[in-house]
Design an enzyme around this catalytic site. Structure first.
Site, PDB file in Angstrom:
ATOM      1  N   THR A 195      12.857  88.404  53.473  1.00 21.98           N
ATOM      2  CA  THR A 195      13.334  88.768  54.803  1.00 21.98           C
ATOM      3  C   THR A 195      13.970  87.552  55.458  1.00 21.98           C
ATOM      4  O   THR A 195      13.507  86.422  55.278  1.00 21.98           O
ATOM      5  CB  THR A 195      12.191  89.266  55.714  1.00 21.98           C
ATOM      6  OG1 THR A 195      11.347  88.165  56.051  1.00 21.98           O
ATOM      7  CG2 THR A 195      11.371  90.352  55.037  1.00 21.98           C
ATOM      8  N   GLU A 196      15.029  87.774  56.227  1.00 29.04           N
ATOM      9  CA  GLU A 196      15.739  86.642  56.809  1.00 29.04           C
ATOM     10  C   GLU A 196      14.937  85.961  57.912  1.00 29.04           C
ATOM     11  O   GLU A 196      15.228  84.819  58.285  1.00 29.04           O
ATOM     12  CB  GLU A 196      17.109  87.067  57.330  1.00 29.04           C
ATOM     13  CG  GLU A 196      17.097  87.966  58.532  1.00 29.04           C
ATOM     14  CD  GLU A 196      18.510  88.392  58.917  1.00 29.04           C
ATOM     15  OE1 GLU A 196      18.928  88.067  60.037  1.00 29.04           O
ATOM     16  OE2 GLU A 196      19.183  89.059  58.108  1.00 29.04           O
ATOM     17  N   ASN A 197      13.901  86.650  58.436  1.00 26.08           N
ATOM     18  CA  ASN A 197      13.063  86.005  59.443  1.00 26.08           C
ATOM     19  C   ASN A 197      11.953  85.158  58.821  1.00 26.08           C
ATOM     20  O   ASN A 197      11.163  84.564  59.538  1.00 26.08           O
ATOM     21  CB  ASN A 197      12.475  87.038  60.415  1.00 26.08           C
ATOM     22  CG  ASN A 197      11.661  88.113  59.730  1.00 26.08           C
ATOM     23  OD1 ASN A 197      12.019  88.588  58.658  1.00 26.08           O
ATOM     24  ND2 ASN A 197      10.564  88.513  60.337  1.00 26.08           N
ATOM     25  N   SER A 205      14.674  80.247  55.261  1.00 26.67           N
ATOM     26  CA  SER A 205      15.084  81.564  54.793  1.00 26.67           C
ATOM     27  C   SER A 205      16.602  81.634  54.638  1.00 26.67           C
ATOM     28  O   SER A 205      17.120  82.148  53.640  1.00 26.67           O
ATOM     29  CB  SER A 205      14.605  82.644  55.767  1.00 26.67           C
ATOM     30  OG  SER A 205      14.980  83.922  55.311  1.00 26.67           O
TER      31      SER A 205
END
Length: 213
Positions: free
Chosen positions: A50-52, A92
């Site tokens: 996940t980009e977070n 990330s």
């Protein structure tokens, strides 16, 4: 019969596993692509990013599984699989930009016959742009899959000769999964891999692009 969004997600999950039987690192974009997580079989070896800032995300959380501090980039509560890891969002994005993802699955407003992607803004004056990490994913992932309906609510095709909306990435899309067909984008243009509830002739008649035999 055409596919619903869960059936499209299941098809994408199946193809990810088939392409990477030993597992892949995959990012699921905000919106419908997050449904793919719910259709990956246990033990597939796929590691969801996940980009977070999370690796080894599991399916969506329900009931007592919900932890408000454990969400994907779209703020949807998710579960974690054994070995899950958390890290700073900058790390990330370094993974995304550094070519460490095998596949990303993104939504789209338009995809062109040459694989250009438009998914962050329609260009309308009252539209709210939302690029997020889409540009980073489009250029950073080794393969880009798009999940979308083939036609908009107005009946206009989203698979077009050339995008009229602002671009997210140029020539980056490899495969397009829709409710009516699956397409591969390659040197010869857009090739139909499968159709659902529509034959190839009707499909070709409704699109303004050439579909090689």
């Amino acid at each position: 019969m055409s596919l619903d969004k869960n059936q499209i997600a299941a098809r994408i999950a199946r193809d990810i596993v088939a392409l990477h039987p030993r597992g892949a690192y995959v990012n699921l974009g905000i919106g419908q692509p997050t449904l793919v997580a719910d259709h990956l079989p246990t033990g597939s070896g796929v590691v969801l990013h996940t980009e977070n800032g999370m690796l080894n995300m599991g399916p969506a959380a329900t009931g007592d599984q919900i932890d408000p501090d454990l969400t994907n980039a779209g703020k949807i509560p998710v579960t974690e699989l054994p070995g899950a890891a958390y890290f700073h969002q900058a790390d990330s994005f370094a993974m995304m930009r550094g070519g460490h993802l095998d596949i990303c699955v993104l939504g789209a407003f338009q995809v062109s016959a040459r694989g250009d992607l438009a998914n962050w803004h329609t260009g309308a004056p009252d539209a709210i742009p939302a690029v997020g990490g889409a540009m980073d994913l489009a250029i950073g992932a080794k393969r880009v899959f798009v999940m979308m309906t083939l036609f908009g609510k107005d009946g206009a095709a989203k698979l077009v000769p050339a995008c009229t909306y602002p671009l997210t990435g140029v020539g980056c899309v490899n495969r397009i999964y829709t409710d009516l067909a699956v397409f591969e984008v390659g040197p010869e243009g857009v090739v139909v891999l499968d159709t659902f509830g529509i034959d190839r002739e009707e499909l070709a008649s409704r699109l303004a692009i050439h579909l090689p035999e």
